[in-house]
Design an enzyme around this catalytic site. Structure first.
Site, PDB file in Angstrom:
ATOM      1  N   HIS A  64       0.813  -1.171  -0.081  1.00  0.00           N
ATOM      2  CA  HIS A  64      -0.218   0.093  -0.062  1.00  0.00           C
ATOM      3  C   HIS A  64       0.741   1.358  -0.084  1.00  0.00           C
ATOM      4  O   HIS A  64       1.074   1.612   1.087  1.00  0.00           O
ATOM      5  CB  HIS A  64      -0.927   0.139   1.064  1.00  0.00           C
ATOM      6  CG  HIS A  64      -1.810   0.960   1.286  1.00  0.00           C
ATOM      7  ND1 HIS A  64      -3.164   0.889   1.798  1.00  0.00           N
ATOM      8  CD2 HIS A  64      -2.063   2.426   0.928  1.00  0.00           C
ATOM      9  CE1 HIS A  64      -3.721   1.855   1.470  1.00  0.00           C
ATOM     10  NE2 HIS A  64      -3.123   2.718   0.880  1.00  0.00           N
ATOM     11  N   HIS A  66       1.814   5.042  -2.316  1.00  0.00           N
ATOM     12  CA  HIS A  66       1.024   6.098  -3.450  1.00  0.00           C
ATOM     13  C   HIS A  66       2.369   6.785  -3.862  1.00  0.00           C
ATOM     14  O   HIS A  66       3.127   7.339  -3.301  1.00  0.00           O
ATOM     15  CB  HIS A  66       0.418   7.231  -2.463  1.00  0.00           C
ATOM     16  CG  HIS A  66      -0.870   6.829  -1.913  1.00  0.00           C
ATOM     17  ND1 HIS A  66      -1.998   6.738  -2.493  1.00  0.00           N
ATOM     18  CD2 HIS A  66      -1.149   6.210  -0.658  1.00  0.00           C
ATOM     19  CE1 HIS A  66      -3.167   6.026  -1.820  1.00  0.00           C
ATOM     20  NE2 HIS A  66      -2.467   5.809  -0.610  1.00  0.00           N
ATOM     21  N   LEU A  67       2.519   6.399  -5.159  1.00  0.00           N
ATOM     22  CA  LEU A  67       3.677   6.956  -5.910  1.00  0.00           C
ATOM     23  C   LEU A  67       3.361   8.308  -6.655  1.00  0.00           C
ATOM     24  O   LEU A  67       4.435   8.750  -7.428  1.00  0.00           O
ATOM     25  CB  LEU A  67       4.327   5.699  -6.568  1.00  0.00           C
ATOM     26  CG  LEU A  67       4.725   4.566  -5.696  1.00  0.00           C
ATOM     27  CD1 LEU A  67       5.533   3.634  -6.924  1.00  0.00           C
ATOM     28  CD2 LEU A  67       5.727   5.050  -4.765  1.00  0.00           C
ATOM     29  N   ARG A  68       2.347   8.643  -6.772  1.00  0.00           N
ATOM     30  CA  ARG A  68       1.771   9.914  -7.364  1.00  0.00           C
ATOM     31  C   ARG A  68       2.143  10.281  -8.807  1.00  0.00           C
ATOM     32  O   ARG A  68       2.007  11.328  -9.643  1.00  0.00           O
ATOM     33  CB  ARG A  68       2.578  11.066  -6.826  1.00  0.00           C
ATOM     34  CG  ARG A  68       2.277  11.125  -5.203  1.00  0.00           C
ATOM     35  CD  ARG A  68       0.891  10.977  -4.888  1.00  0.00           C
ATOM     36  NE  ARG A  68       0.678  11.335  -3.287  1.00  0.00           N
ATOM     37  CZ  ARG A  68      -0.300  10.997  -2.685  1.00  0.00           C
ATOM     38  NH1 ARG A  68      -1.235  10.390  -3.263  1.00  0.00           N
ATOM     39  NH2 ARG A  68      -0.367  11.108  -1.371  1.00  0.00           N
ATOM     40  N   HIS A 183     -11.066   0.366   0.970  1.00  0.00           N
ATOM     41  CA  HIS A 183     -10.995   1.550   1.748  1.00  0.00           C
ATOM     42  C   HIS A 183     -12.287   1.725   2.433  1.00  0.00           C
ATOM     43  O   HIS A 183     -13.110   2.091   1.780  1.00  0.00           O
ATOM     44  CB  HIS A 183     -10.459   2.775   0.827  1.00  0.00           C
ATOM     45  CG  HIS A 183     -10.376   4.181   1.295  1.00  0.00           C
ATOM     46  ND1 HIS A 183      -9.481   4.721   1.844  1.00  0.00           N
ATOM     47  CD2 HIS A 183     -11.540   4.910   2.053  1.00  0.00           C
ATOM     48  CE1 HIS A 183      -9.571   6.080   2.413  1.00  0.00           C
ATOM     49  NE2 HIS A 183     -11.009   6.081   2.510  1.00  0.00           N
ATOM     50  N   ASN A 282      -5.678   9.769   6.957  1.00  0.00           N
ATOM     51  CA  ASN A 282      -6.884   9.242   6.861  1.00  0.00           C
ATOM     52  C   ASN A 282      -6.848   7.934   6.423  1.00  0.00           C
ATOM     53  O   ASN A 282      -6.224   7.376   5.540  1.00  0.00           O
ATOM     54  CB  ASN A 282      -7.649   9.768   5.343  1.00  0.00           C
ATOM     55  CG  ASN A 282      -8.965   9.581   5.337  1.00  0.00           C
ATOM     56  OD1 ASN A 282      -9.553   9.191   6.462  1.00  0.00           O
ATOM     57  ND2 ASN A 282      -9.832   9.441   4.260  1.00  0.00           N
ATOM     58  N   ASP A 309       1.173   2.699   3.835  1.00  0.00           N
ATOM     59  CA  ASP A 309       0.232   4.026   3.168  1.00  0.00           C
ATOM     60  C   ASP A 309       1.103   5.019   2.997  1.00  0.00           C
ATOM     61  O   ASP A 309       0.825   6.351   3.301  1.00  0.00           O
ATOM     62  CB  ASP A 309      -0.695   3.805   4.177  1.00  0.00           C
ATOM     63  CG  ASP A 309      -2.187   4.770   3.490  1.00  0.00           C
ATOM     64  OD1 ASP A 309      -2.044   5.268   2.000  1.00  0.00           O
ATOM     65  OD2 ASP A 309      -3.309   5.043   4.099  1.00  0.00           O
ATOM     66  N   HIS A 313       3.345  14.337   0.329  1.00  0.00           N
ATOM     67  CA  HIS A 313       2.696  15.529  -0.008  1.00  0.00           C
ATOM     68  C   HIS A 313       3.655  16.801   0.334  1.00  0.00           C
ATOM     69  O   HIS A 313       4.581  16.815   1.073  1.00  0.00           O
ATOM     70  CB  HIS A 313       1.567  15.922   0.883  1.00  0.00           C
ATOM     71  CG  HIS A 313       0.278  14.978   0.692  1.00  0.00           C
ATOM     72  ND1 HIS A 313      -0.430  15.208  -0.362  1.00  0.00           N
ATOM     73  CD2 HIS A 313      -0.504  14.038   1.365  1.00  0.00           C
ATOM     74  CE1 HIS A 313      -1.537  14.233  -0.386  1.00  0.00           C
ATOM     75  NE2 HIS A 313      -1.135  13.436   0.682  1.00  0.00           N
TER      76      HIS A 313
HETATM   77  O1  DOR Z   1      -3.893   9.618   4.426  1.00  0.00           O
HETATM   78  C1  DOR Z   1      -4.123   9.268   3.311  1.00  0.00           C
HETATM   79  N1  DOR Z   1      -3.519   9.702   2.251  1.00  0.00           N
HETATM   80  N2  DOR Z   1      -5.339   8.449   3.133  1.00  0.00           N
HETATM   81  C2  DOR Z   1      -5.586   8.177   2.063  1.00  0.00           C
HETATM   82  O2  DOR Z   1      -6.629   7.403   2.046  1.00  0.00           O
HETATM   83  C3  DOR Z   1      -5.095   8.808   0.648  1.00  0.00           C
HETATM   84  C4  DOR Z   1      -3.719   9.019   0.975  1.00  0.00           C
HETATM   85  C5  DOR Z   1      -3.083  10.039  -0.003  1.00  0.00           C
HETATM   86  O3  DOR Z   1      -3.499   9.343  -1.325  1.00  0.00           O
HETATM   87  O4  DOR Z   1      -2.582  10.892   0.134  1.00  0.00           O
HETATM   88 ZN    ZN Z   2      -3.688   4.868   0.735  1.00  0.00          ZN
END
Ligand code: DOR
Ligand code: ZN
Length: 429
Positions: A64, A66-68, A183, A282, A309, A313
């Site tokens: 899990h 996120h590589l953006r 989710h 989240n 996760d 950002h």
């Molecule tokens: O904290 C989170 N960031 N929860 C998510 O469900 C999405 C993720 C994100 O893509 O930044």
């Molecule tokens: Zn996530």
């Protein structure tokens, strides 16, 4: 040319033991695992890696992240995320579809795989969306996505609110041999909330997300898994209630698996006092009782996986009022030391901790990885479990630095990562 990893402590997940071993690697695979001192002399064409004082782990698998990329390359790219991953001891990353455009079609899945191949740091498994544009309305083409190389399905970041659609998704996912990662969030309960709804949110004046927002959807998914007898994997478990629901479902034989992330067993909602936006995630950080329940769930096997996760950002999205900041924290470079803390606390044995970061996610994703044994691919990490250091922002390889652990003392560090017999990352200092 062969490689001899000498005098390390090998984490053997099949036997559930840590044993002093030498490893011989040829053509990308482990060909021999021997007790130390069996090999008397180094032959020619042998590269020696001294692993004394180090622990040899199967390469970690993060199901899990996120590589953006595509779309938000200013936060992270597949190359920078993969580099952060290998530095953290990971050899495989499964990346979530909430990119721009989202990974809801073959072209995006193929693009991700191409970028991964070009970056050539670690194995990247694209997770495709369950619904088009992750809107929860129309299912994506599961068969086509599978053929393109999607490893799993998820609308992570958003729930699939329509239960009938979720039922079909579970059935089609099973038919196509794709793991479905859910989710769990009831947006009507959580909408507008920025932290856990409880004593701290009341005190510091922030709007709350109740635990029920997660739990009602976890219960819904368990009901659907029971109805269809199709497996569901619950993402980022954050509450005691969720742990109880999954425990009961597993006892009844419902095909459910679950993951949590290090921040949910390390921090609680008190961390939000001071309004540090790096702890805005989240689902949100919950209470100390929730943290305790998650540790128990990890310890008794209710929670199968530790995933990061990893949610990079940019400062512009984090240096804002708490209400306005983005949800998420990075995690690839801190997951290992934070999990080692559970081992030191006695919550998990080392083998169990590593199982939750390697062979368990591998079997949930249905991939052949996560075990160090003769014949297996040489995907591994060499770690120094005792190394203590203060995490410096400048040492973070991820493109975004949004971690609440910067400036904190961590213990346990990856020193070297090998994929398919090739050293892809080595600590220089
Ligand atoms: O904290 C989170 N960031 N929860 C998510 O469900 C999405 C993720 C994100 O893509 O930044
Ligand atoms: Zn996530």
């Amino acid at each position: 040319m062969s490689t001899w990893i000498k005098s390390g402590s090998l984490v053997d997940l099949e036997e559930g033991v840590v044993k002093k071993s030498d490893l011989i690697i040829e053509k990308g695979r482990i060909v021999k695992i021997l007790p130390p001192d069996t090999i008397k002399e180094k032959g020619s064409h042998v590269k020696v890696i001294d692993a004394s004082g180090k622990v040899i782990l199967p390469g970690l698998i993060d199901m899990h992240v996120h590589l953006r990329e595509p779309g938000h390359e200013y936060k992270e790219t597949i190359a920078t995320g993969a580099k952060a991953g290998v530095a953290g001891g990971f050899t495989t990353l499964a990346c979530m579809p909430n990119t721009d455009p989202p990974n809801d079609n073959r072209a995006v899945t193929e693009f991700i795989l191409r970028q991964a191949q070009e970056a050539d740091f670690c194995r990247i498994l694209p997770v495709a969306a369950i619904t088009m544009r992750q809107e929860g309305k129309v299912l994506t083409e599961f068969g086509d996505l599978k053929k393109a190389g999607a490893a799993a399905l998820s609308d992570d970041g958003f729930p699939v609110t329509n239960s009938e659609l979720m039922r079909r998704a579970l059935e089609y996912a099973q038919y196509h041999g794709l793991t479905l990662i859910s989710h769990c969030e009831d947006l009507n309960l959580s909408r507008g909330g920025v932290m856990h709804e409880g004593s701290v949110s009341t005190r510091i004046g922030l709007s709350g997300i109740p635990s029920a927002s997660e739990e009602v959807m976890v219960f819904r998914d368990i009901c659907l898994a029971k109805l269809t007898n199709c497996p569901v994997h619950i993402a980022h478990v954050s509450t005691a209630g969720t742990v109880d629901l999954i425990r009961k479902a597993k006892e009844e034989g419902v095909p459910v698996s679950a993951e949590t992330a290090p921040h949910y067993f390390t921090l609680d909602h008190h961390a939000v006092i001071g309004y540090n936006t790096h702890v805005k995630v989240n689902p949100p950080l919950r209470t100390l009782e929730d943290v305790q329940a998650i540790k128990e769930g990890l310890s008794d096997g209710v929670i199968d996986v530790i995933a990061t996760d990893h949610a990079p950002h940019n400062v512009l999205e984090k240096e804002l009022e708490f209400d306005k900041a983005a949800f998420g924290m990075i995690g690839l470079e801190t997951a290992l030391p934070l999990t080692m803390e559970l081992v030191r606390e006695g919550v998990l044995r080392l083998t169990e901790a590593i199982r939750k970061m390697s062979s368990n996610p591998a079997s949930i994703l249905g991939i052949e990885a996560g075990h160090l044994k003769e014949g297996a691919r040489a995907d591994l990490a060499l770690i120094d479990p005792e190394y203590e250091y203060v995490l410096q922002e400048k040492a973070i390889l991820s493109k975004s630095k949004n971690s609440p652990f910067v400036g904190k003392t961590l213990k346990g560090r990856n020193e070297l990562t090998m994929i398919g017999g090739k050293v892809v990352w080595k600590r220089e200092s």
